[in-house]
Design a protein around this motif. Structure first.
Motif, PDB file in Angstrom:
ATOM      1  N   PRO A 153     -13.127   4.912 -16.633  1.00  0.00           N
ATOM      2  CA  PRO A 153     -14.076   5.960 -16.241  1.00  0.00           C
ATOM      3  C   PRO A 153     -15.088   5.521 -15.179  1.00  0.00           C
ATOM      4  N   LYS A 154     -15.262   4.224 -14.997  1.00  0.00           N
ATOM      5  CA  LYS A 154     -16.226   3.722 -14.012  1.00  0.00           C
ATOM      6  C   LYS A 154     -15.580   3.437 -12.658  1.00  0.00           C
ATOM      7  N   ILE A 155     -14.283   3.724 -12.528  1.00  0.00           N
ATOM      8  CA  ILE A 155     -13.559   3.463 -11.288  1.00  0.00           C
ATOM      9  C   ILE A 155     -13.127   4.807 -10.705  1.00  0.00           C
ATOM     10  N   ASN A 214       0.832  -1.199   0.000  1.00  0.00           N
ATOM     11  CA  ASN A 214       0.000   0.000   0.000  1.00  0.00           C
ATOM     12  C   ASN A 214       0.870   1.253   0.000  1.00  0.00           C
ATOM     13  N   PRO A 215       1.251   1.741  -1.180  1.00  0.00           N
ATOM     14  CA  PRO A 215       2.102   2.920  -1.238  1.00  0.00           C
ATOM     15  C   PRO A 215       1.326   4.227  -1.161  1.00  0.00           C
ATOM     16  N   VAL A 256      -7.091  -1.722  -8.690  1.00  0.00           N
ATOM     17  CA  VAL A 256      -6.880  -0.341  -8.253  1.00  0.00           C
ATOM     18  C   VAL A 256      -7.086  -0.215  -6.750  1.00  0.00           C
ATOM     19  N   GLU A 257      -8.141  -0.847  -6.242  1.00  0.00           N
ATOM     20  CA  GLU A 257      -8.399  -0.764  -4.801  1.00  0.00           C
ATOM     21  C   GLU A 257      -7.350  -1.537  -3.994  1.00  0.00           C
ATOM     22  N   GLU A 311      -8.408  -3.451  -0.818  1.00  0.00           N
ATOM     23  CA  GLU A 311      -8.756  -4.832  -1.118  1.00  0.00           C
ATOM     24  C   GLU A 311      -7.467  -5.629  -1.302  1.00  0.00           C
ATOM     25  N   THR A 312      -7.601  -6.925  -1.464  1.00  0.00           N
ATOM     26  CA  THR A 312      -6.488  -7.768  -1.877  1.00  0.00           C
ATOM     27  C   THR A 312      -6.799  -8.303  -3.273  1.00  0.00           C
ATOM     28  N   LEU A 313      -5.763  -8.629  -4.013  1.00  0.00           N
ATOM     29  CA  LEU A 313      -5.962  -9.059  -5.391  1.00  0.00           C
ATOM     30  C   LEU A 313      -6.799 -10.330  -5.465  1.00  0.00           C
TER      31      LEU A 313
END
Length: 449
Positions: free
Chosen positions: A59-61, A31-32, A403-404, A410-412
């Protein structure tokens, strides 16, 4: 966010080529950024999939900030840049050279939608430069490079998500997390059957606006204009239908079985289109799952789309068909009493679509063979008890998860280490096809990074 030493590293990499660097211990939730920060992203590759990321996904994120686009074809990158800036009143920049972009832009992450044979070098160099990477499948056009990508993720501690979007599809996640893992409602899964059928190999024609300079493109590994547009059909550049389509579905076999195959059989040909890669193929995969042996059967044809795209799983107590389209249904074995599944209805997981009482055994012609009563059918009702429901198209959900995860929220859902294991069996299928349908054994150690 400025990464210490990034500019020096990129200059060195661009000149001599990047090897793997020893980095921080592996941490999949690196988490940078602060939670409130947006993630500065560049999209590398402005072809069909790249445009999807740029205009349909990002655009939706809300937490994604597109900073730059990169493509070796000038008209593609300029069209993408101009259209995005006009639509969203931004100042996205366009680059031809990947390393020039990394040096000049303050990026947190890149999205690779380039041909498979470029994935490894760009992904590894970006990870070593301190960036997080989202890379479209397949990881590479060979297994050695796929392993280098997973190793770089582990050594640098940066995130590398691979773009098999079913891993972030709400229906697939609910089926795995709740119905399979939590409720175990199908008993022991013994078979998986998948198909991806289409009526032709998808190919592109050169765009007259692109004005390709083949001498320049040779520097990037392309010998002809057709290779630029249809690289998937060339063995030196991509993986054909096995990697492009089959890898999505066979990965779901592995995920739902909780295992990876120990043996593959495969056969294929290019009888319809005469391409380098097989346009028709079939494979059998043998598994030792935690609950016992299982078999996966997968086919791809390119002369008819009549049966469509689906995965079907069969277990002792029930079966289900699952897909990214409309072909989704759950079946209860007649030996399982209806009251045993009533709890799933009460929890809101499934809804009853038929009544078993209306079916009776009947004669099939005059052969004397009896048709047993069909399995009673259900559909998923709600995503109750899920830890996360995206309610987004799968491609968008998968990029959103990435992205999250960069933001630490979140985690991948699907990191490169998990993906690498599916890549192993995909390239064993390639090997079996190229050897004329041989039986290929997979040593369990081959799945290790």
């Amino acid at each position: 966010m400025e990464n210490s030493g990034r500019r020096t590293f990129i200059k060195t990499t661009a000149l001599v080529g990047g090897g793997l660097m020893i980095g921080n211990p592996f941490n999949i939730t690196a988490n940078p950024l602060k939670v409130a920060d947006k993630v500065n992203i560049a999209v590398v590759g402005c072809g069909g999939r790249g445009r999807g990321v740029i205009f349909s996904n990002i655009p939706k994120i809300p937490s994604a900030n597109l900073v730059a686009v990169c493509d070796i074809v000038e008209s593609r990158r300029e069209r993408s840049k101009d259209r995005f800036n006009k639509q969203y009143n931004t100042k996205v920049k366009a680059y031809e050279d990947f390393y020039d972009m990394l040096e000049k832009e303050e990026l947190d992450a890149i999205v690779l939608t380039t041909p498979d044979f470029w994935h490894m070098q760009h992904a590894v160099d970006a990870l070593n430069a301190g960036l997080h990477v989202y890379c479209e499948k397949a990881m590479s056009n060979n297994i050695k490079d796929a392993k280098k990508m997973a190793q770089a993720m582990k050594k640098t501690g940066k995130l590398l998500q691979i773009g098999r979007q079913r891993r972030s599809n709400d229906r697939y996640r609910f089926t795995h997390q709740i119905l399979l893992e939590q409720e175990k409602m199908f008993g022991r899964l013994t078979h998986a059957i998948g198909q991806w059928n289409r009526s032709e190999i998808w190919t592109q024609q050169p765009n007259k606006l692109d004005r390709l300079d083949l001498k320049k493109l040779e520097r990037y590994g392309f010998k002809t204009a057709d290779e630029v547009y249809n690289w998937r059909n060339y063995k030196a550049l991509g993986g054909g239908v096995v990697s492009d389509l089959g890898s999505h579905q066979i990965d779901i076999f592995n995920w739902f079985f909780g295992a990876f195959p120990h043996t593959v059989y495969a056969s294929g040909n290019n009888s319809y289109f005469g391409l380098e890669q097989a346009d028709t193929m079939a494979t059998i995969l043998e598994y030792d799952t935690p609950k016992g042996p299982a078999i996966g059967i997968y086919e791809n044809i390119s002369n008819s789309r009549a049966v469509g795209v689906y995965e079907r799983f069969i277990g002792d107590d029930g079966a289900f068909i699952i897909s990214e389209g409309k072909d989704n249904k759950i079946y209860r074995e007649s030996k399982v009493a209806a009251e045993n599944w009533k709890k799933y209805i009460d929890k809101g997981y499934i809804s009853n679509l038929a009544d078993m009482e209306q079916y009776k055994a009947k004669e099939s012609g005059d052969s004397g063979i009896k048709e047993t009563a069909p399995q009673i059918s259900y559909d998923i009702k709600d995503m109750n008890d899920m830890d996360k429901v995206y309610n987004l198209a799968a491609h968008t959900a998968h990029l959103y998860n990435f992205v999250e995860s960069v933001r630490g929220e979140e985690t991948l859902n699907y990191d490169a280490e998990e993906s690498y294991k599916s890549e192993v069996c995909i390239y064993k299928i390639h090997e079996a096809i190229n050897k004329g349908g041989q039986r290929i054994k997979i040593n369990p150690k081959e799945y290790n990074i």
